[in-house]
Every structure is written in C-alpha cells, then in structure tokens.
Design an enzyme around this catalytic site. Structure first.
Site, PDB file in Angstrom:
ATOM      1  N   GLU A 111       0.903  -1.180   0.075  1.00  0.00           N
ATOM      2  CA  GLU A 111      -0.041  -0.050   0.167  1.00  0.00           C
ATOM      3  C   GLU A 111       0.690   1.204   0.159  1.00  0.00           C
ATOM      4  OE1 GLU A 111      -4.078  -1.720   2.145  1.00  0.00           O
ATOM      5  OE2 GLU A 111      -2.508  -1.074   3.322  1.00  0.00           O
ATOM      6  N   GLU A 131      -3.717 -10.281   3.737  1.00  0.00           N
ATOM      7  CA  GLU A 131      -4.465  -9.969   4.886  1.00  0.00           C
ATOM      8  C   GLU A 131      -5.750 -11.052   4.865  1.00  0.00           C
ATOM      9  OE1 GLU A 131      -2.887  -5.907   4.137  1.00  0.00           O
ATOM     10  OE2 GLU A 131      -3.192  -7.839   3.041  1.00  0.00           O
TER      11      GLU A 131
END
Length: 258
Positions: A111, A131
């Site tokens: 990210e 995740e």
C-alpha cells in the site's frame, strides 16, 4: 533526521529512506515521523520531487509492525498527519512521488508503494496482500488496486493473498519498470531529475485533476476543472507563458513554479 527515517536532498529532489531492520515494518511513531517528513516536502516550495526507498535488499516494507500491535499499540491508532506511512492520506500532496521498490512489498508495504505516483522495482521484488488469510481487510489496497490493474487480477490478489513477482507486476502495468537491483536507484534518480526539471505547476494540476476525477464523471470533472485551485494558479502563472515563449525562442523553458 533519525536512524529510522533519513533524508537526502539534491536540488529540488528529496530522497526519503525508511530503515527499520529486519523488515522495514512501520509502527505508529515511524508512521507519524514519515507523515511529518512528507508534509515538510509538500510545503517546501524548493522541493519538487520525492523518492521513497527503504534500506536493505530483502524487504521493501512488510507493512504494519505486528510486534507493536501485539504490545498494545492498536492497529487503528494515530498514524499521523499523512495516515499510514505518511503518504496514504496526506492532503494536497501535488508533487510527484516515486517508489523505489527493492525487495518484498507486502501488506502495508504494498500500500505504501501504491501511494506513490510512479513505481520502479528491482527484478527480485515481489508483492502480496495476505490479509485475507488473517480475516483482515486490506482497506487501502482494496480501494486503489482495482483502479491500477485489471479488476479480475486485483480481486484475485485480494481474495487469495497470492504473491506477484516483479515481472508480472510490470505486465499488468502496476510498476513502471523492472531493473537489476544494481541499476534500480540510478534509474529512479534519472527519472527524479527529469521530473525536477519539469513544470511544477502543471504537475500539481495533473495530480489534483486526477484525484478529483476519481469520484466524478468525465463531464463533471471537465465542468469543475477551471475551479480547481491548482488549475486556477497555473492559468494565471508566469510558467503558463514560459512554455510558448521558450518554443518561439527555440530554447529550453525555465520553470519557476510561479
């Protein structure tokens, strides 16, 4: 600045290096420090381009520091002025930012790279959003990734948590170039110097226009264009006349940012 965040300045270019062995994971104090660093870059009229890199060859960034979280530093804690890693939510950052990815960019590290405008990667780099395996939403990546690469590929990465190597990232257009690690930084600096010599007011207008356009239709964006602050500044600037003047005089333009 500190042992964790160091900066190197060359003319209008700021290089920001994260150095947190072993995996360059980011805890709340580091995130806040990165935010202050990028805020200072944003607000310095002499700086035009930033490079984001990390120390070491194995990890670009492993994202959130799970040891910090386990010790009681909540995941939804105070990330600082720019959100996670200082870039994700920094408002009005209208200058080019280049990611120099050397190694694994995973979870929040992925990210962080997505928060930059350009991404250059070494040939041994890889990307992942695992995740899903922990039952956690990769929030920023879920918002950004389907806009950067084909939807079905983005969903596959988010749904499965699989790894994507640098060559595949290049094929999908996620990274601009893949280079041998010994050539990566030289290439990133070459691009940074090119941009540093460009028209900063146009860069600012490009970034604000692209940001506004994400939430609007084409026509709505066009209708709003003349009301954007960066576009308004550009239209009445010395630089807006410098390009045509330099062309007529058969010389390189000299951009002043005003």
């Amino acid at each position: 600045m500190t042992d964790v965040i160091t900066t190197r300045r060359e003319g209008a270019i700021l290089e920001v290096t994260l150095d947190r062995p072993k995996a360059n994971a980011i805890d709340p104090p580091t995130s806040r420090l990165m935010g202050e660093t990028f805020k200072a870059f944003r607000d310095d009229p002499e700086l035009r381009v930033a490079i984001v890199k990390t120390a070491g060859d194995k990890f670009f960034c492993a994202g959130w520091d799970l040891k910090a979280a386990a010790s009681g530093d909540a995941v939804d804690g105070d990330y600082g002025v720019g959100g996670f890693a200082g870039l994700q939510e920094l408002p009005d950052l209208n200058k080019p930012v280049i990611a120099c990815v050397n190694g694994t960019a995973v979870v929040g590290g992925f990210e962080l790279a997505l928060s930059c405008d350009l991404i250059y990667a070494s040939d041994h780099s890889s990307f992942a959003l695992p995740e899903i395996r922990a039952g956690i939403l990769a929030d920023a990546a879920t918002i950004k990734l389907p806009k950067r690469i084909p939807y079905h590929i983005a969903m596959e990465l988010l749904f499965t948590g699989r790894w994507m190597d640098a060559d595949e990232a290049r094929r999908w257009g996620l990274v601009n170039e893949v280079l041998p690690k010994e050539k990566l930084e030289d290439r990133v600096w070459e691009i940074a110097r090119l941009l540093a010599g460009g028209p900063p007011l146009v860069f600012a207008a490009i970034k604000e226009t692209a940001r506004v356009a994400e939430a609007l239709t084409f026509q709505d964006t066009m209708n709003k264009l003349s009301h954007l602050p960066t576009v308004d500044i550009l239209s009445g600037s010395e630089d807006s006349m410098e390009g045509p003047r330099a062309f007529a005089e058969k010389r390189d333009p000299v951009w002043k940012g005003r």
